[in-house]
Design a protein around this motif. Structure first.
Motif, PDB file in Angstrom:
ATOM      1  N   ILE A   1      -7.972   1.687 -39.942  1.00 27.98           N
ATOM      2  CA  ILE A   1      -8.494   1.033 -38.773  1.00 27.98           C
ATOM      3  C   ILE A   1      -9.790   1.532 -38.298  1.00 27.98           C
ATOM      4  CG2 ILE A   1      -7.097   2.404 -37.339  1.00 27.98           C
ATOM      5  CD1 ILE A   1      -6.562  -0.069 -35.659  1.00 27.98           C
ATOM      6  N   GLY A   2     -10.739   0.683 -37.802  1.00 29.27           N
ATOM      7  CA  GLY A   2     -11.835   1.121 -37.245  1.00 29.27           C
ATOM      8  C   GLY A   2     -11.780   1.082 -35.664  1.00 29.27           C
ATOM      9  N   VAL A   3     -12.800   2.116 -35.133  1.00 31.90           N
ATOM     10  CA  VAL A   3     -12.834   2.276 -33.625  1.00 31.90           C
ATOM     11  C   VAL A   3     -14.416   2.303 -33.429  1.00 31.90           C
ATOM     12  CG1 VAL A   3     -10.570   3.358 -33.322  1.00 31.90           C
ATOM     13  CG2 VAL A   3     -12.853   5.000 -33.541  1.00 31.90           C
ATOM     14  N   GLU A   4     -14.536   2.363 -31.912  1.00 30.81           N
ATOM     15  CA  GLU A   4     -16.194   2.566 -31.768  1.00 30.81           C
ATOM     16  C   GLU A   4     -16.107   3.976 -30.763  1.00 30.81           C
ATOM     17  OE1 GLU A   4     -18.964   0.240 -31.984  1.00 30.81           O
ATOM     18  OE2 GLU A   4     -17.823  -0.573 -33.671  1.00 30.81           O
ATOM     19  N   GLY A   5     -16.044   4.991 -31.403  1.00 33.70           N
ATOM     20  CA  GLY A   5     -15.807   6.149 -30.508  1.00 33.70           C
ATOM     21  C   GLY A   5     -16.766   6.585 -29.273  1.00 33.70           C
ATOM     22  N   SER A   6     -18.022   5.927 -29.633  1.00 29.14           N
ATOM     23  CA  SER A   6     -19.246   6.290 -28.707  1.00 29.14           C
ATOM     24  C   SER A   6     -19.531   5.157 -27.684  1.00 29.14           C
ATOM     25  CB  SER A   6     -20.465   6.629 -29.369  1.00 29.14           C
ATOM     26  OG  SER A   6     -20.374   8.090 -29.979  1.00 29.14           O
ATOM     27  N   ASN A   7     -18.627   4.090 -27.823  1.00 28.42           N
ATOM     28  CA  ASN A   7     -18.614   2.991 -26.756  1.00 28.42           C
ATOM     29  C   ASN A   7     -17.829   3.392 -25.863  1.00 28.42           C
ATOM     30  OD1 ASN A   7     -18.385   0.410 -25.411  1.00 28.42           O
ATOM     31  ND2 ASN A   7     -18.956  -0.841 -27.440  1.00 28.42           N
TER      32      ASN A   7
END
Length: 436
Positions: A195-201
């Protein structure tokens, strides 16, 4: 009206990495007389600012043809938008009409710079009861006249790559977090990830941990509006999200640096099997991924059955439309908001952007009955909750979003993410909030 001629790609990225920028002017005057000109700040909904201009300008031209009021358009990137608005609220030199992220409604309302949408103003655009309740819930602080009206509605859902699921022997898409982790482990091999995340968003981080907080019985604010970032439920929510990378190893370490929709690109390129997002179909298409290649189900909840309370599975996402109180052309501004929230514009614009109309009658159009948008529509109707409508909401996004970003950085570097380390980060974030 004409069909909107430009194809639009992209999904909303509510990044709050702010940089100082000069703000534009408000309505022009001519010898003290209000002119028939409005300045409109639009949000970047498409794959680029230029695409948004191509989508919106024909609609603004149509509005001018009908009313004689010319609209000067500026599309502002999300990375600059909040700072531009805050500068305008203090300088008094802003646009006449603007789009805002709906989560900022209460924060911007507290500045006193936005026009309150009282009964008279709502009546000028056709009435408050035209809008769905979930969208109205993110228009300002409870007990006050809204600071904005809903324009585009969105919600989170779980998107999955059908071929990757088939190749991994996963028979059906997950509906619980345990199933997400189990599927993610089957998918995470040979350079591919679950699964993908946007850790710096920062804002995306907030959206995810807010929902997980609801599932753990936490709201991040007390009933009287005070920050409550270190409750057991809030700590558990943040740890659960970061543990997708830190403990379960179903998120690629590089996702800790993602902040500009890279997780959607990875998904479309068969590098990631799942992603939680708001209406990303246009972005998938722009990456060459057909609708037949991906599926969508409601975002996961512990029971597998979304609902209210601990079964909440999305925040109420979306864009609102506001009017600066000091506009020199209030009549024109109200006519413009009425135009943009009319059924025909709502259907056309939301269809183009892949979102759902917050206007009840427009939402019933067949364009929003497809599988993907039906999931979003049903989520908004039954299992989404508004982020806290408190004046400090924008600071909450910044400080807690940053804490989650730092925890993802720890996970990517192999540093342990423990309950104690999560609580320490959240305690530091709480100390940065304004004191009441």
């Amino acid at each position: 009206m004409r069909r909107i001629r430009a194809a639009v790609t992209g999904a909303v990225t509510l990044s709050l990495v702010l940089t100082a920028t000069a703000c534009g002017g408000g309505g022009e005057d001519n010898g003290g007389q209000a002119t028939k000109t409005l300045t409109y700040w639009a949000t970047n909904q498409g794959s680029s600012l230029e695409v948004d201009k191509k989508v919106l300008q024909p609609e603004l031209d149509e509005f001018e043809r009908r009313t004689g009021v010319k609209v000067k358009l500026e599309v502002i990137p999300w990375s600059d938008l909040l700072n531009r608005i805050l500068t305008a609220t203090t300088s008094g030199q802003g646009p006449d009409v603007l789009n805002i992220g709906n989560t900022w409604s209460a924060s911007l309302q507290a500045t006193g710079a936005l026009l309150p949408w009282d009964a008279k103003n709502f009546e000028a655009i056709g009435g408050k009861d035209r809008f769905v309740d979930s969208a109205l819930g993110s228009t300002g602080a409870p007990g006050q006249d809204p600071a904005a009206v809903p324009l585009y509605s969105m919600a989170y859902a779980l998107y999955y790559n059908k071929q990757m699921f088939k190749d991994a022997g996963i028979a059906k898409p997950p509906t619980t977090w345990d199933e997400v982790v189990a599927a993610g482990k089957k998918l995470s091999k040979d350079g591919k990830w679950g699964i993908g995340v946007e850790g710096s968003n920062l804002s995306n981080n907030i959206h995810q941990v807010f929902v997980l907080g609801k599932q753990h019985g936490a709201d991040f604010f007390t009933a009287d509006g005070k920050p409550d970032f270190t409750s057991d439920g809030a700590v558990a929510a943040v740890k659960q999200y970061v543990d997708l990378m830190a403990t379960h190893k179903v998120v690629a370490p590089g996702n800790a640096e993602y902040a500009q929709n890279q997780s959607l690109s990875d998904f479309a390129k068969d590098k990631t099997g799942m992603v939680l997002w708001q209406t990303p179909s246009q972005t998938f298409a722009s990456q060459g991924m057909s609708e037949e290649e991906w599926g969508v189900v409601p975002a996961p909840v512990p029971s597998g059955k979304p609902g209210t309370g601990t079964a909440t599975n999305s925040m109420v996402a979306g864009i609102n439309m506001a009017v600066f109180k000091n506009t020199k052309n209030l009549d024109g501004a109200l006519k413009f908001v009425k135009f943009m929230t009319s059924d025909e514009e709502q259907i056309a614009l939301n269809k183009t952007y892949g979102s759902v109309p917050p206007v009840k009658t427009a939402q019933k159009d067949a364009a929003f009955s497809g599988p993907s948008l039906a999931v979003i529509r049903d989520t908004l109707a039954s299992s989404a909750a508004a982020l806290p409508q408190v004046p400090e909401e924008s600071q909450f996004e910044t400080v807690v979003g940053t804490a989650v970003k730092e925890l993802f950085a720890d996970a990517a570097a192999g540093r342990p993410v423990t309950t104690e380390s999560v609580k320490a980060k959240l305690d530091k974030a709480q100390q940065q909030m304004p004191k009441k």
